[in-house]
Design an enzyme around this catalytic site. Structure first.
Site, mmCIF file in Angstrom:
data_model
loop_
_atom_site.group_PDB
_atom_site.id
_atom_site.type_symbol
_atom_site.label_atom_id
_atom_site.label_comp_id
_atom_site.label_asym_id
_atom_site.label_seq_id
_atom_site.Cartn_x
_atom_site.Cartn_y
_atom_site.Cartn_z
ATOM 1 N N CYS A 82 -17.940 76.719 -3.831
ATOM 2 C CA CYS A 82 -17.939 77.469 -5.097
ATOM 3 C C CYS A 82 -18.866 78.686 -4.949
ATOM 4 O O CYS A 82 -20.018 78.533 -4.510
ATOM 5 C CB CYS A 82 -18.421 76.592 -6.235
ATOM 6 S SG CYS A 82 -18.489 77.478 -7.795
ATOM 7 N N ARG A 110 -31.781 70.110 -5.316
ATOM 8 C CA ARG A 110 -30.737 69.870 -4.334
ATOM 9 C C ARG A 110 -30.286 71.185 -3.728
ATOM 10 O O ARG A 110 -30.386 72.236 -4.370
ATOM 11 C CB ARG A 110 -29.525 69.131 -4.928
ATOM 12 C CG ARG A 110 -28.733 69.895 -5.992
ATOM 13 C CD ARG A 110 -27.717 70.858 -5.467
ATOM 14 N NE ARG A 110 -26.825 71.311 -6.537
ATOM 15 C CZ ARG A 110 -26.146 72.456 -6.528
ATOM 16 N NH1 ARG A 110 -26.314 73.322 -5.548
ATOM 17 N NH2 ARG A 110 -25.313 72.741 -7.507
ATOM 18 N N ARG A 126 -30.106 74.009 -6.656
ATOM 19 C CA ARG A 126 -30.283 73.815 -8.091
ATOM 20 C C ARG A 126 -31.499 72.922 -8.266
ATOM 21 O O ARG A 126 -31.531 71.784 -7.781
ATOM 22 C CB ARG A 126 -29.040 73.151 -8.710
ATOM 23 C CG ARG A 126 -29.069 73.178 -10.228
ATOM 24 C CD ARG A 126 -27.727 72.783 -10.814
ATOM 25 N NE ARG A 126 -27.645 71.360 -11.019
ATOM 26 C CZ ARG A 126 -28.092 70.728 -12.095
ATOM 27 N NH1 ARG A 126 -28.669 71.410 -13.072
ATOM 28 N NH2 ARG A 126 -27.983 69.418 -12.210
ATOM 29 N N GLU A 131 -18.334 68.158 -3.290
ATOM 30 C CA GLU A 131 -17.926 69.565 -3.416
ATOM 31 C C GLU A 131 -18.296 70.354 -2.159
ATOM 32 O O GLU A 131 -17.609 71.307 -1.793
ATOM 33 C CB GLU A 131 -18.591 70.175 -4.647
ATOM 34 C CG GLU A 131 -18.104 71.544 -4.953
ATOM 35 C CD GLU A 131 -18.702 72.105 -6.231
ATOM 36 O OE1 GLU A 131 -18.852 71.357 -7.212
ATOM 37 O OE2 GLU A 131 -19.033 73.293 -6.232
ATOM 38 N N ARG A 181 -27.662 71.904 -19.005
ATOM 39 C CA ARG A 181 -26.574 70.927 -18.822
ATOM 40 C C ARG A 181 -26.940 69.644 -19.577
ATOM 41 O O ARG A 181 -28.106 69.431 -19.945
ATOM 42 C CB ARG A 181 -26.385 70.576 -17.325
ATOM 43 C CG ARG A 181 -25.841 71.717 -16.485
ATOM 44 C CD ARG A 181 -25.504 71.277 -15.052
ATOM 45 N NE ARG A 181 -25.050 72.436 -14.249
ATOM 46 C CZ ARG A 181 -24.618 72.338 -12.991
ATOM 47 N NH1 ARG A 181 -24.582 71.174 -12.366
ATOM 48 N NH2 ARG A 181 -24.235 73.424 -12.330
ATOM 49 N N GLU A 235 -22.837 68.318 -14.773
ATOM 50 C CA GLU A 235 -22.013 69.388 -15.309
ATOM 51 C C GLU A 235 -20.973 68.849 -16.293
ATOM 52 O O GLU A 235 -20.448 67.748 -16.080
ATOM 53 C CB GLU A 235 -21.282 70.022 -14.127
ATOM 54 C CG GLU A 235 -20.758 71.365 -14.400
ATOM 55 C CD GLU A 235 -20.351 72.038 -13.103
ATOM 56 O OE1 GLU A 235 -20.093 71.351 -12.105
ATOM 57 O OE2 GLU A 235 -20.324 73.259 -13.100
ATOM 58 N N ARG A 295 -24.779 67.556 0.109
ATOM 59 C CA ARG A 295 -25.710 67.906 -0.967
ATOM 60 C C ARG A 295 -26.978 67.137 -0.639
ATOM 61 O O ARG A 295 -26.957 65.896 -0.673
ATOM 62 C CB ARG A 295 -25.151 67.512 -2.336
ATOM 63 C CG ARG A 295 -24.014 68.405 -2.846
ATOM 64 C CD ARG A 295 -24.501 69.764 -3.256
ATOM 65 N NE ARG A 295 -23.436 70.705 -3.578
ATOM 66 C CZ ARG A 295 -22.971 70.899 -4.812
ATOM 67 N NH1 ARG A 295 -23.413 70.153 -5.810
ATOM 68 N NH2 ARG A 295 -22.031 71.798 -5.049
ATOM 69 N N THR A 355 -20.622 80.116 -7.033
ATOM 70 C CA THR A 355 -21.857 80.039 -7.843
ATOM 71 C C THR A 355 -23.001 79.430 -7.028
ATOM 72 O O THR A 355 -24.162 79.579 -7.392
ATOM 73 C CB THR A 355 -21.657 79.169 -9.104
ATOM 74 O OG1 THR A 355 -21.346 77.823 -8.685
ATOM 75 C CG2 THR A 355 -20.569 79.721 -9.985
#
Ligand code: ADP
Ligand code: DAR
Length: 345
Positions: free
Chosen positions: A257, A112, A266, A211, A295, A300, A215, A259
């Site tokens: 975020c 993703r 990811r 988020e 994970r 998460e 995505r 990260t």
């Protein structure tokens, strides 16, 4: 705004880098979308068990609050202020296509990327009206997809709880915003403006306004990583013809975020490694060596079940998308070799 009190046990990068001096320098600053450092740190203040603890409200946050974001980006990504990010979405440059051709270990693979619309605020700072405009723009672009990518957009508003829960349990849909996202201001007006697009086979999906504003997800059973990456890169190319994504040469694709900056990618496998699971020290030595993250199987903060783990690239910024997927392939290859070796002991 007062300087927050952090518990002594706080280990987040926020606690480490939001010193009283940084507080004094940033406390009066606001971005063009009126976002403040108090908003940026609220998730980590309310959740001292955060790993990072900060979220950006817009692309400008990374400049206006650079005294806080830069050291966090440096520590998480090993990426400094004067570096530039490079993107490479060419699946032909992957060296291995499937680290588990016999299908003994890899249950499923998912790759993703996060994307946000250029000149829009990010999730923590967007208002209801702009979020609905973003949803309309994104679902409109998705409706033009053809062939394997053709599908339908399903708004969360009006979706039955049963359908929603089934999609979550089947690993397709995001969970209702957790306390970290809630405190970051990412759950405003929930569930309005949120939804999921997917094709008939649920091998291509797009989350809208979780988020990040998008995505973009490619996933399927097994470990044919090249096929999955090819599907994803083709979809990104199609969507880029209709949507302008927020990107700059320093931080790459902009996400709420820090990260997720850079590739915002990811690449994960759900992998069965029961023997390594019984030897976590060995397991973590390998995942550390290959820059991998462990994970649980429901995303998460979830737990592993039946010796199955979600293993993905940890690095996202300062490497290309091909590098990120290669990180995962090389690491998963090493995990499978280690699991096989333990089978023979
Ligand atoms: P993200 O990957 O977008 O950061 P999460 O880690 O929360 O978000 O995972 C989101 C969903 O994707 C979860 O339901 C998780 O089970 C699912 N998922 C992640 N990787 C895989 C995979 N390799 N195979 C199947 N489902 C996966
Ligand atoms: N819980 C937050 C998120 C860190 C990374 N995960 C994201 N962005 N989903 C934390 O600071 O730990």
């Amino acid at each position: 705004m007062h300087y927050p009190t952090f518990p002594k046990a706080c280990t987040s990068l926020l606690c480490k880098y939001f010193t009283p001096e940084v507080f004094e320098a940033l406390k009066e600053k606001r971005t063009g979308f009126d976002f403040t450092v108090a908003q940026a740190i609220n998730s980590g203040v309310e959740n001292p068990d955060s790993g990072i603890g900060v979220y950006a409200g817009d692309e400008e946050s990374y400049e206006v609050f650079d005294l806080l974001f830069d050291p966090i980006i440096q520590e998480y990504h090993g990426f400094s202020k004067n570096q530039s990010h490079q993107s490479n979405l060419n699946p032909d440059e992957l060296s291995t296509v499937n680290p588990d051709p016999e299908g003994e270990y890899i249950v499923s693979t998912r790759i993703r990327v996060g994307r946000n619309l250029k000149d829009f605020p990010l999730g923590p700072a967007i208002d209801k009206q702009s979020r609905l405009i973003a949803e309309k723009m994104i679902s409109g672009a998705l409706s033009s997809l053809e062939g394997e990518l053709k599908g339908e957009y399903y708004p969360l508003l009006g979706m039955s709880k049963e359908v929603q829960q089934d999609l979550i349990e089947d690993h397709f849909l995001f969970k209702e915003g957790d306390r970290f996202l809630e405190a970051a201001g990412l759950n405003g007006n929930w569930p309005e403006g949120r939804g999921i697009y997917h094709n008939n086979d649920k091998t291509f999906l797009v989350w809208v306004n979780e988020e990040d504003q998008l995505r973009i997800i490619s996933m399927q059973e097994g470990g044919d990583i090249k096929e999955i990456f090819t599907r994803l890169t083709s979809a990104i190319k199609q969507l880029e013809k209709q949507l302008n994504f927020s990107y700059n040469k320093h931080l790459g694709y902009i996400t709420s975020c820090p990260t997720n900056l850079g590739t915002a990618m990811r690449a994960s496998v759900h992998i069965k490694v029961p023997r390594l699971a019984a030897n976590m020290e060995k397991f973590k030595t390998i995942t550390d060596r290959y820059h991998l993250q462990i994970r649980g199987i429901h995303g998460e903060h979830s737990k592993s079940e039946g010796g199955v783990y979600d293993i993905s690239n940890r690095r996202r910024l300062g490497i290309t998308e091909v590098d990120a997927v290669q990180d995962m392939i090389d690491g998963v290859t090493a995990l499978i070799a280690a699991e096989k070796a333990l089978e023979n002991t």
